[in-house]
Write a protein that holds these residues in place. Structure first.
Motif, PDB file in Angstrom:
ATOM      1  N   ALA A 100      35.364  33.415  47.680  1.00 11.94           N
ATOM      2  CA  ALA A 100      36.617  33.783  45.759  1.00 11.94           C
ATOM      3  C   ALA A 100      35.472  33.394  44.982  1.00 11.94           C
ATOM      4  O   ALA A 100      35.222  32.230  45.376  1.00 11.94           O
ATOM      5  N   TYR A 121      34.962  40.855  34.988  1.00 11.70           N
ATOM      6  CA  TYR A 121      36.561  39.679  34.550  1.00 11.70           C
ATOM      7  C   TYR A 121      37.927  40.559  34.422  1.00 11.70           C
ATOM      8  O   TYR A 121      37.322  41.528  33.198  1.00 11.70           O
ATOM      9  N   ASP A 122      38.512  40.012  33.944  1.00 11.92           N
ATOM     10  CA  ASP A 122      39.957  40.199  33.660  1.00 11.92           C
ATOM     11  C   ASP A 122      39.869  39.264  32.356  1.00 11.92           C
ATOM     12  O   ASP A 122      40.389  38.727  32.725  1.00 11.92           O
ATOM     13  N   ILE A 150      40.344  36.553  34.653  1.00  7.80           N
ATOM     14  CA  ILE A 150      39.884  36.290  36.029  1.00  7.80           C
ATOM     15  C   ILE A 150      39.295  36.437  36.432  1.00  7.80           C
ATOM     16  O   ILE A 150      38.386  38.660  36.315  1.00  7.80           O
ATOM     17  N   THR A 151      38.183  36.239  37.430  1.00  8.51           N
ATOM     18  CA  THR A 151      36.791  37.039  38.371  1.00  8.51           C
ATOM     19  C   THR A 151      37.646  36.870  39.259  1.00  8.51           C
ATOM     20  O   THR A 151      37.787  37.004  40.338  1.00  8.51           O
ATOM     21  N   LYS A 152      36.757  38.387  39.448  1.00 10.05           N
ATOM     22  CA  LYS A 152      36.577  39.292  40.727  1.00 10.05           C
ATOM     23  C   LYS A 152      35.115  39.877  41.202  1.00 10.05           C
ATOM     24  O   LYS A 152      33.819  40.194  40.575  1.00 10.05           O
ATOM     25  N   ASN A 170      38.262  40.335  46.416  1.00  7.82           N
ATOM     26  CA  ASN A 170      38.781  38.352  46.250  1.00  7.82           C
ATOM     27  C   ASN A 170      38.730  37.953  44.358  1.00  7.82           C
ATOM     28  O   ASN A 170      37.884  38.448  43.856  1.00  7.82           O
ATOM     29  N   THR A 171      39.684  37.982  43.804  1.00  8.33           N
ATOM     30  CA  THR A 171      39.904  36.426  42.268  1.00  8.33           C
ATOM     31  C   THR A 171      40.389  35.906  42.639  1.00  8.33           C
ATOM     32  O   THR A 171      40.160  34.727  43.726  1.00  8.33           O
ATOM     33  N   SER A 172      40.102  34.838  41.155  1.00  9.02           N
ATOM     34  CA  SER A 172      40.663  33.833  40.836  1.00  9.02           C
ATOM     35  C   SER A 172      40.480  33.937  39.615  1.00  9.02           C
ATOM     36  O   SER A 172      40.170  34.145  38.567  1.00  9.02           O
ATOM     37  N   ASP A 173      41.071  32.457  39.166  1.00 11.01           N
ATOM     38  CA  ASP A 173      42.219  32.129  37.990  1.00 11.01           C
ATOM     39  C   ASP A 173      42.147  31.582  37.837  1.00 11.01           C
ATOM     40  O   ASP A 173      42.053  30.383  37.676  1.00 11.01           O
TER      41      ASP A 173
END
Length: 237
Positions: free
Chosen positions: A143, A181-182, A218-220, A225-228
């Motif tokens: 991720a 990114y979100d 939020i990175t995708k 996979n994502t990370s916060d």
């Protein structure tokens, strides 16, 4: 008369040399009165694990844990304090040593950040903060690292009348496959999505005076996979 002139010349010569030698402005003295040779530079340079890289050189203890040897450049400090943060759950490990290497037991297949504080003569200086991924068995894709917030930082205040704020961050991934990114933004402590699948690392938002705002990123990556980044907050006065 010649003796008097000679004595006066010697007096001014001695006085002038004494004044110059005691003037630290030209010699680069520190506040303790030491010249450049005596300055104790306690900044420390990190070596390993490397920044934004996959660490696969640890000693495997179990399928879920490994020992990683952290290394940095020794600089004559009295001791060094290491801080390692698990970026998945926020758990922090701290330890101290007088050497320039120290073993730490870490979760495998997990992102971490770390830094060193060097202490010498009652002075403390913090190194850069590096991120890395501790390798895990059978992992094909890792991720992304949680986005590093650049601006506005936590608890920043903007003057009354501010109508627009630019949110900025940086993103990294050991697989180098970030796809977007979100951005979540709003007045709720757990803000709703504001912008989705953006490929830049900044976005401008409209704000109003007398309001507290919350936001996160939020990175995708290409494998889903994502990370916060975690939630950050700022205020417009």
């Amino acid at each position: 008369m010649k003796k008097v002139i000679t004595i006066l010349c010697l007096f001014f010569l001695i006085f002038g040399c004494s004044k110059s030698s005691n003037d630290g402005g030209d010699l680069g003295e520190n506040p303790d009165g030491e010249g450049n040779q005596g300055i104790n530079r306690i900044g420390v340079k990190l070596y390993f694990p490397q920044e934004n890289m996959l660490c696969n050189l640890g000693e495997d203890i179990t399928p879920t844990h490994s020992t990683v040897y952290f290394e940095w450049e020794a600089n004559g400090s009295d001791n060094y304090k290491i801080t390692v943060e698990n970026l998945s759950n926020g758990n922090i490990i701290q330890d101290e040593t007088v050497a320039d290497i120290i073993p730490v037991i870490l979760d495998r297949a997990t992102p971490y950040s770390w830094y060193i504080e060097s202490v010498s003569s009652s002075k403390t200086e913090k190194s850069e903060v590096w991120q890395f991924y501790n390798a895990g068995p059978g992992v094909q894709s890792y991720a992304p690292f949680p986005a590093v917030i650049e601006a506005p930082l936590m608890a920043t205040s903007f003057p009354s009348g501010t109508t627009t704020v630019t949110l900025k961050w940086t993103g990294n991934d050991v697989d180098d496959d970030i796809v977007g990114y979100d951005v979540h933004f709003g007045t709720a402590e757990n803000p709703n999505a504001h912008s989705s699948d953006i490929t830049t690392t900044e976005v401008s938002v409209s704000v109003f005076s007398g309001t507290i705002y919350y936001w996160k990123v939020i990175t995708k990556d290409s494998f889903g996979n994502t990370s916060d980044s975690g939630i950050f907050q700022f205020k417009v006065l």
